[in-house]
Motif scaffolding. Structure first.
Motif, mmCIF file in Angstrom:
data_model
loop_
_atom_site.group_PDB
_atom_site.id
_atom_site.type_symbol
_atom_site.label_atom_id
_atom_site.label_comp_id
_atom_site.label_asym_id
_atom_site.label_seq_id
_atom_site.Cartn_x
_atom_site.Cartn_y
_atom_site.Cartn_z
ATOM 1 N N ILE A 173 0.839 -1.195 0.000
ATOM 2 C CA ILE A 173 0.000 0.000 0.000
ATOM 3 C C ILE A 173 0.880 1.253 0.000
ATOM 4 C CG2 ILE A 173 -1.675 1.323 1.343
ATOM 5 C CD1 ILE A 173 -2.760 -1.398 2.382
ATOM 6 N N ALA A 174 1.906 1.253 0.853
ATOM 7 C CA ALA A 174 2.806 2.412 0.942
ATOM 8 C C ALA A 174 3.524 2.664 -0.382
ATOM 9 C CB ALA A 174 3.815 2.194 2.062
ATOM 10 N N GLU A 175 3.840 1.596 -1.126
ATOM 11 C CA GLU A 175 4.566 1.729 -2.391
ATOM 12 C C GLU A 175 3.643 1.965 -3.573
ATOM 13 O OE1 GLU A 175 6.880 -1.807 -2.723
ATOM 14 O OE2 GLU A 175 7.886 -1.472 -0.790
ATOM 15 N N GLY A 176 2.330 1.999 -3.321
ATOM 16 C CA GLY A 176 1.386 2.237 -4.406
ATOM 17 C C GLY A 176 1.066 1.008 -5.235
ATOM 18 N N LYS A 177 1.522 -0.151 -4.807
ATOM 19 C CA LYS A 177 1.241 -1.386 -5.551
ATOM 20 C C LYS A 177 -0.166 -1.898 -5.287
ATOM 21 C CE LYS A 177 6.093 -2.874 -5.509
ATOM 22 N NZ LYS A 177 7.041 -3.912 -5.050
ATOM 23 N N LEU A 178 -0.726 -1.523 -4.152
ATOM 24 C CA LEU A 178 -2.100 -1.871 -3.813
ATOM 25 C C LEU A 178 -2.819 -0.610 -3.365
ATOM 26 C CD1 LEU A 178 -1.704 -5.212 -1.793
ATOM 27 C CD2 LEU A 178 -2.548 -4.954 -4.139
ATOM 28 N N LYS A 179 -4.118 -0.572 -3.619
ATOM 29 C CA LYS A 179 -4.933 0.551 -3.196
ATOM 30 C C LYS A 179 -6.009 0.056 -2.240
ATOM 31 C CE LYS A 179 -7.698 4.446 -4.842
ATOM 32 N NZ LYS A 179 -8.196 5.189 -6.011
ATOM 33 N N VAL A 180 -6.225 0.788 -1.146
ATOM 34 C CA VAL A 180 -7.256 0.429 -0.172
ATOM 35 C C VAL A 180 -8.612 0.870 -0.708
ATOM 36 C CG1 VAL A 180 -8.097 0.725 2.183
ATOM 37 C CG2 VAL A 180 -5.632 0.628 1.738
ATOM 38 N N LEU A 181 -9.585 -0.044 -0.649
ATOM 39 C CA LEU A 181 -10.936 0.212 -1.152
ATOM 40 C C LEU A 181 -11.938 0.196 -0.009
ATOM 41 C CD1 LEU A 181 -10.800 -2.366 -4.093
ATOM 42 C CD2 LEU A 181 -10.136 0.059 -4.181
ATOM 43 N N LEU A 182 -13.001 0.936 -0.166
ATOM 44 C CA LEU A 182 -14.169 0.846 0.719
ATOM 45 C C LEU A 182 -13.791 0.918 2.202
ATOM 46 C CD1 LEU A 182 -15.884 -2.067 -1.234
ATOM 47 C CD2 LEU A 182 -16.516 0.355 -1.347
ATOM 48 N N GLU A 183 -12.993 1.923 2.552
ATOM 49 C CA GLU A 183 -12.515 2.024 3.937
ATOM 50 C C GLU A 183 -13.661 2.152 4.931
ATOM 51 O OE1 GLU A 183 -8.909 4.294 4.840
ATOM 52 O OE2 GLU A 183 -8.875 4.880 2.724
ATOM 53 N N GLU A 184 -14.774 2.760 4.509
ATOM 54 C CA GLU A 184 -15.898 2.919 5.439
ATOM 55 C C GLU A 184 -16.588 1.594 5.739
ATOM 56 O OE1 GLU A 184 -17.472 3.865 1.270
ATOM 57 O OE2 GLU A 184 -15.605 3.993 2.420
ATOM 58 N N HIS A 185 -16.236 0.541 5.007
ATOM 59 C CA HIS A 185 -16.851 -0.771 5.223
ATOM 60 C C HIS A 185 -15.817 -1.807 5.679
ATOM 61 C CE1 HIS A 185 -20.679 0.506 3.573
ATOM 62 N NE2 HIS A 185 -20.054 1.003 2.507
ATOM 63 N N GLU A 186 -14.761 -1.353 6.314
ATOM 64 C CA GLU A 186 -13.747 -2.303 6.794
ATOM 65 C C GLU A 186 -14.354 -3.282 7.792
ATOM 66 O OE1 GLU A 186 -10.248 -0.676 8.492
ATOM 67 O OE2 GLU A 186 -9.653 0.389 6.667
ATOM 68 N N PRO A 187 -13.948 -4.555 7.734
ATOM 69 C CA PRO A 187 -14.368 -5.500 8.777
ATOM 70 C C PRO A 187 -13.859 -5.047 10.141
ATOM 71 C CG PRO A 187 -13.401 -6.639 6.904
ATOM 72 C CD PRO A 187 -13.129 -5.182 6.706
ATOM 73 N N GLU A 188 -14.499 -5.521 11.165
ATOM 74 C CA GLU A 188 -14.088 -5.174 12.528
ATOM 75 C C GLU A 188 -12.643 -5.595 12.769
ATOM 76 O OE1 GLU A 188 -15.249 -6.310 17.166
ATOM 77 O OE2 GLU A 188 -16.433 -7.088 15.482
ATOM 78 N N PRO A 189 -11.816 -4.707 13.306
ATOM 79 C CA PRO A 189 -10.419 -5.091 13.568
ATOM 80 C C PRO A 189 -10.330 -6.289 14.508
ATOM 81 C CG PRO A 189 -10.714 -2.730 13.819
ATOM 82 C CD PRO A 189 -12.091 -3.323 13.705
ATOM 83 N N MET A 190 -9.293 -7.062 14.310
ATOM 84 C CA MET A 190 -9.013 -8.196 15.192
ATOM 85 C C MET A 190 -7.846 -7.811 16.112
ATOM 86 S SD MET A 190 -9.524 -11.393 12.575
ATOM 87 C CE MET A 190 -8.193 -10.887 11.505
ATOM 88 N N GLY A 191 -7.263 -8.786 16.756
ATOM 89 C CA GLY A 191 -6.142 -8.504 17.644
ATOM 90 C C GLY A 191 -5.080 -9.576 17.539
ATOM 91 N N LEU A 192 -3.844 -9.186 17.821
ATOM 92 C CA LEU A 192 -2.755 -10.133 18.003
ATOM 93 C C LEU A 192 -2.651 -10.408 19.492
ATOM 94 C CD1 LEU A 192 -0.143 -11.685 17.101
ATOM 95 C CD2 LEU A 192 1.080 -9.527 17.482
#
Length: 301
Positions: free
Chosen positions: A248-267
């Motif tokens: 994402i930082a290098e522009g190879k992938l683009k984040v889509l639909l950020e308002e519909h992100e699944p609920e974060p998980m945890g480590l």
């Protein structure tokens, strides 16, 4: 009769040459010391000490038994001392289970730094995406990603895990960039398929719950493969930022639909016992706590 206490009483009497001095050294009454020795003699069926009003002497059987008993007591003391040292300072072998992709991307620097601070700890790291039984399989700690259910194990949250929907600019240029959930209809989907592992929850379930019907898919039980496929224009993937962050930082992938992100998980660091925890386990958990930052460094893109 406690055999070890009786051994200790007998060897102390033999060393001190007196029940009274032995009692002082053991911090118990002379009567109790005498009782222990008498019970030991009855148990063995032989006299170990010849007693006079002023001194005690070992019998032949007593001399032989004293040598063996002293060796046993010395070994017990050595083992207890080693365990005490392990509780006070981190040492010994630490067995850790961790998810494949997370460990491949993020654990090596942490493990190296941990060993610099705790050089007496050796680490046995086993990578597996299945949920290991840490007690049955002999692990000290298991790192798990997900929404953990209640269990008899102890779990400490180490870091949040954000999930993002991504695709390559090339794929989006050819197939169109979805602006709404409904726009996902018919897109190719790169699906994580390790359904045995509830750490990375099957993302196709999330899409089905949203009523989205996808086109042809690629299913794989490894997130790295799916992310590389997305970079190559293979479709849309929903993967953790600890894998997708650099692309994402290098522009190879683009984040889509950020308002519909699944609920974060945890480590989470999962371990068996909170009480009498070995120092190597406590030190490792304390070291991990806060190591990745808040937010984690992989989310700073």
């Amino acid at each position: 009769m406690d055999r070890i206490d009786a051994m200790r009483a007998f060897t102390t009497v033999a060393t001190e040459g007196s029940f009274t001095r032995a009692a002082e050294r053991l911090e118990m009454s002379p009567q109790l010391v005498s009782k222990y020795v008498s019970q030991l003699e009855q148990h063995l069926g032989t006299r170990l000490l010849n007693r006079t009003t002023r001194k005690v002497h070992l019998t032949e059987a007593g001399t032989r038994y004293w040598q063996g008993a002293q060796q046993i007591l010395d070994e017990i003391e050595a083992v207890e001392s080693q365990l005490g040292d392990m509780q006070e300072s981190a040492q010994g072998r630490l067995r850790v289970s961790a998810p494949v992709s997370f460990a491949s991307h993020h654990l090596a620097p942490m493990l190296v730094e941990f060993q610099r601070q705790h050089p007496a700890v050796s680490i046995d790291l086993q990578l597996n995406d299945r949920k290991v039984d840490i007690v049955e399989e002999g692990f000290d700690i298991a790192l798990r990603i997900g929404h953990l259910r209640s269990s008899s194990l102890i779990a400490k949250r180490i870091a949040p895990v954000r999930l993002v929907t991504v695709a390559s600019p090339e794929y989006l240029a050819e197939h169109g960039e979805p602006a709404r959930l409904e726009d996902l209809q018919g897109h190719r989907y790169l699906r994580y398929s390790y359904v045995e592992n509830d750490a990375i929850l099957p993302m196709h379930r999330w899409l089905r719950e949203k009523g989205i019907s996808l086109g042809n898919e690629v299913a794989c039980n490894n997130g790295d493969v799916l992310v590389h496929a997305a970079i190559e224009g293979g479709g849309i993937a929903i993967q953790p930022t600890f894998i997708t962050g650099p692309a994402i930082a290098e522009g190879k992938l683009k984040v889509l639909l950020e308002e519909h992100e699944p609920e974060p998980m945890g480590l989470y660091a999962v371990y068996a016992h909170r009480q009498l925890m070995a120092s190597k386990v406590r030190s490792f958990i304390d070291f991990m706590d806060g190591y990745f930052g808040d937010p984690p460094y992989w989310d700073r893109f």
